[in-house]
Design an enzyme around this catalytic site. Structure first.
Site, PDB file in Angstrom:
ATOM      1  CG  HIS A  48      40.240 -31.760  72.446  1.00  0.00           C
ATOM      2  ND1 HIS A  48      39.958 -31.862  73.789  1.00  0.00           N
ATOM      3  CD2 HIS A  48      41.018 -32.837  72.159  1.00  0.00           C
ATOM      4  CE1 HIS A  48      40.536 -32.947  74.287  1.00  0.00           C
ATOM      5  NE2 HIS A  48      41.187 -33.553  73.313  1.00  0.00           N
ATOM      6  CG  ASP A  89      35.368 -29.393  71.662  1.00  0.00           C
ATOM      7  OD1 ASP A  89      36.559 -29.747  71.576  1.00  0.00           O
ATOM      8  OD2 ASP A  89      34.779 -29.265  72.764  1.00  0.00           O
ATOM      9  CG  HIS A  90      38.005 -25.997  72.635  1.00  0.00           C
ATOM     10  ND1 HIS A  90      37.765 -24.994  73.548  1.00  0.00           N
ATOM     11  CD2 HIS A  90      37.364 -27.087  73.116  1.00  0.00           C
ATOM     12  CE1 HIS A  90      37.028 -25.454  74.544  1.00  0.00           C
ATOM     13  NE2 HIS A  90      36.774 -26.726  74.305  1.00  0.00           N
ATOM     14  CG  HIS A 148      36.062 -31.495  80.650  1.00  0.00           C
ATOM     15  ND1 HIS A 148      36.078 -30.281  80.010  1.00  0.00           N
ATOM     16  CD2 HIS A 148      36.112 -32.431  79.673  1.00  0.00           C
ATOM     17  CE1 HIS A 148      36.120 -30.459  78.703  1.00  0.00           C
ATOM     18  NE2 HIS A 148      36.144 -31.768  78.465  1.00  0.00           N
TER      19      HIS A 148
END
Length: 768
Positions: free
Chosen positions: A67, A69-70, A405
């Protein structure tokens, strides 16, 4: 005791969601955990706070999943800083990152091209830099341990995190301490992925760095969410509207496509309404999922035997879409990226459809702060388009969470199972993270204070310090750890279900202690090559010593000094030029064959060979000294001297003279015993007969410390008498029979001890 300090600094996702990046340092080793961007910011503003780290000091960079954001700032960090470390991620993560980041570059250029304002700071990296970064990535499989040669003894392995295809947790060990970094993880099996796994076969980690995305929220059941998701879509399209589902091109999109394709298959009245998957990476994403289907759950693996479950029946892939010319006159469902509606096709379709109340936008994943997806969830009356104009928001906006999540219950149960000593919360909004911390502290208040873990939730750039007492321990491994159980021992079963003795405090362990990079283990010598990179070896030495004497002389000196010598004679060289003594090659072996002396092989040289050890070295040194002494002592000269070649020698030979008389040697031993007794008792008379000696010892009773109390043992002159007999068997000097007779037991004991001490002092040395 000395102490070690571990520090963890969030460079991103500290009390926020986005740009996950955590700096971990301990015992001289520096790690970077993830390297993402913030979807709510553009260009340099979306990067982690890299100014807090010296990139040249980072040893290892671990990426948990693909992803943005990682992982999206990875090429910037590797290509535009001084980073020289190593990068690790799983196989699927590397495959997808190349696709996603290439698409990210394209979307960035498209967004800036539309605005006409392109700043150098907005271009984080180029296609060439992306490819250079990908070439540096090293791969790791689940449960594969990577051992890095660093002073802290860094090693780590990956565990399935269940979040997306290839997502991994990392269990890190360094400097005798352990850290578990979860990244994003899911404890719920879905239609194509397995749930995250607990770290088995490991003690509780010292530190757990865990996500707090949903705080104390609890997800509805999966069946309820799927029903709400499909029901909302059906309500929109049957009402003549168009449904936009913003998703990331890879990850949750495949899960939602599986759900909707199955729902359309079960409801024929919907099959006339098209479902589009608008992604330039659609076909390439399909190949990636086909390639790594073995890493998915049993449901997908079984379907792969019959066909490709990602080859959808009711979903059409659109490799390219011109939004302005897209025929959207009838109802339809469109999956489009990106998932946060910040740019790209999803944003263009949103701007076009937002004003029609028949249309709908369904947010199916977590929406990050400062993004349009998060903004419209609060149902504003107006929104701003990509061109900057304001327009009304009349379309339906709904949110159904399919983001993979953990919720509060799953996160709490995982943390409890892992049982860490320190907890650091990351990847969560400040409010949600604070609620989770409070709930965890309330849960741990039931435990004694000394068993409660510490809980921290640091904001970005705030360092967390954890102080550990430096400890020294060693694992007993191999045969030493599996000693067979005795009858009275408590037993446990090993991994092969064999009964072994249960270790008890105070048990002695004898083995080889091997310490490598702060990790110590005790193993048996035969297990050294199995559990360590070491091998058992030996060092052999050979020394050539000048020797001009006779082998007979060497034999005598060696037997006088050492007991238990083995002799091997090779007469094959009797006729050789170098064989001047007529005995061939003779090898004397001592200490179980570990020390050998060879004579007669080379003229004028004796060879000493031995296996180097503390005992072998001492014996070899004494043998060398003995060889030198055998050539220079008076005895050796007498034994090896050659008489002159004149009549006297011939006359002696005719008379049968011998160079060395065994009887004379035996008599010398007896006389030595006589002298020792005289030195001890003064008055000693001796008589010799062949190989036998008789010694009469007389002492004055007045000087014998009470020996004369026995009046029956006194003779007329007041003396005590003891008769000792020493007889050598068959003329052998090394074996003798000693007989001591006296009416006084103490005198007899003293005489016997004297004779035994003399015999022991003059005997050859016994070598075990």
């Amino acid at each position: 005791m000395s102490e070690d300090i571990m520090t963890m600094t969030p460079l991103g996702s500290g009390q926020e969601v986005g740009r996950s990046c955590h700096l971990l340092t301990f015992r001289g080793t520096t790690l970077l955990l993830d390297c993402g961007i913030h979807p709510g910011y553009d260009g340099m503003a979306g990067l982690p706070f890299f100014d807090r780290v010296d990139p040249e000091q980072v040893d290892v960079l671990l990426i948990t999943h693909f992803h943005l954001d990682h992982a999206a700032s990875l090429p910037y960090f590797t290509e535009r800083t001084g980073f020289k470390g190593r990068i690790f991620m799983t196989h699927p993560t590397k495959a997808v990152i190349r696709l996603l980041l290439g698409d990210y570059i394209r979307l960035t250029q498209m967004r800036k091209g539309a605005s006409g304002d392109v700043s150098p700071d907005d271009v984080l990296y180029t296609e060439a830099e992306l490819q250079s970064c990908v070439d540096k990535i090293e791969l790791i499989d689940y449960h594969q341990t990577i051992d890095i040669n660093l002073p802290s003894g860094l090693k780590f392995h990956a565990l399935n995190a269940g979040h997306v295809l290839g997502a991994a947790m990392f269990f890190i060990e360094m400097g005798g301490r352990s850290v578990l970094y979860t990244g994003d993880y899911s404890m719920e099996e879905d239609r194509h992925l397995m749930a995250a796994e607990l770290p088995k076969y490991h003690a509780s980690p010292d530190v757990l760095i865990v996500e707090a995305t949903y705080g104390v929220q609890v997800h509805a059941s999966r069946a309820e969410r799927e029903a709400r998701f499909t029901g909302t879509i059906e309500r929109i399209v049957t009402g003549g509207g168009r449904c936009l589902i913003p998703v990331f091109a890879l990850g949750r999109a495949q899960e939602l496509l599986l759900i909707l394709d199955e729902y359309w298959q079960e409801h024929p009245h919907l099959q006339s309404i098209p479902i589009y998957y608008a992604s330039k990476m659609a076909s390439r994403a399909l190949r990636v999922y086909q390639t790594y289907s073995n890493m998915m759950n049993a449901r997908i693996r079984s379907q792969m035997d019959l066909g490709n479950p990602f080859s959808f029946t009711h979903i059409r892939n659109l490799k390219s879409i011109d939004v302005n010319n897209f025929d959207d006159r009838g109802p339809s469902v469109v999956f489009a990226s990106p998932g946060m509606l910040q740019s790209g096709v999803s944003r263009q379709l949103f701007d076009r459809w937002a004003t029609d109340p028949k249309n709908g936008v369904l947010i199916a994943g977590y929406a990050v702060e400062h993004t349009l997806a998060k903004e419209i969830m609060s149902q504003p009356k107006e929104v701003v388009t990509m061109e900057g104009r304001r327009q009304p928001l009349n379309a339906l906006v709904d949110y159904v969470s399919f983001s993979a999540h953990v919720d509060f219950v799953q996160n709490r149960d995982f943390i409890t199972s892992v049982n860490p000593r320190n907890i650091i919360l990351v990847h969560g909004a400040k409010e949600e993270m604070g609620r989770l911390k409070g709930a965890l502290m309330m849960n741990y208040n039931k435990l004694p204070e000394n068993k409660r873990p510490t809980i921290a939730m640091p904001p970005n750039e705030v360092e967390v310090k954890l102080i550990f007492t430096r400890r020294r321990s060693a694992k007993v491994m191999g045969k030493l750890a599996e000693a067979p159980a005795e009858d009275n021992d408590d037993t446990i079963a090993n991994q092969n279900n064999n009964k072994i003795a249960e270790p008890r405090e105070g048990d002695a362990v004898r083995g080889i202690l091997v310490t490598q990079q702060n990790s110590s283990k005790v193993v048996a010598p035969e297990d050294l090559s199995t559990y360590t990179p070491l091998r058992v070896g030996s060092v052999s030495s050979r020394l050539h010593v000048p020797f001009v004497g006779k082998i007979e002389t060497l034999r005598m000196f060696l037997n006088e000094m050492f007991r238990g010598i083995d002799e091997l004679q090779d007469a094959s060289m009797d006729d050789g030029e170098d064989d001047v003594e007529g005995e061939g090659v003779v090898t004397f072996s001592m200490h179980g064959g570990q020390v050998k002396v060879t004579a007669g092989q080379t003229k004028g040289v004796a060879t000493v060979e031995w296996d180097c050890s503390s005992v072998g070295d001492v014996i070899a040194d004494s043998v060398v000294a003995l060889i030198m002494h055998a050539q220079s002592s008076a005895a050796s000269i007498r034994l090896t001297g050659r008489p002159c070649a004149h009549r006297r020698k011939k006359q002696r030979e005719e008379e049968g003279g011998e160079e060395m008389d065994p009887e004379k040697t035996t008599e010398e031993h007896l006389r030595a015993l006589h002298q020792a007794l005289k030195d001890q008792f003064l008055c000693v008379e001796a008589t010799y007969e062949a190989h036998k000696g008789t010694f009469e010892v007389k002492i004055d009773a007045a000087f014998n410390d009470g020996i004369g109390d026995d009046k029956d043992g006194e003779e007329d002159d007041g003396a005590l008498v003891c008769v000792a007999t020493v007889e050598f068997e068959d003329g052998l000097e090394s074996t003798a029979k000693i007989t001591v007779e006296s009416e006084d037991e103490k005198l007899a004991s003293n005489v016997r001890a004297c004779l035994q001490n003399v015999a022991a002092a003059s005997a050859p040395i016994a070598i075990d």
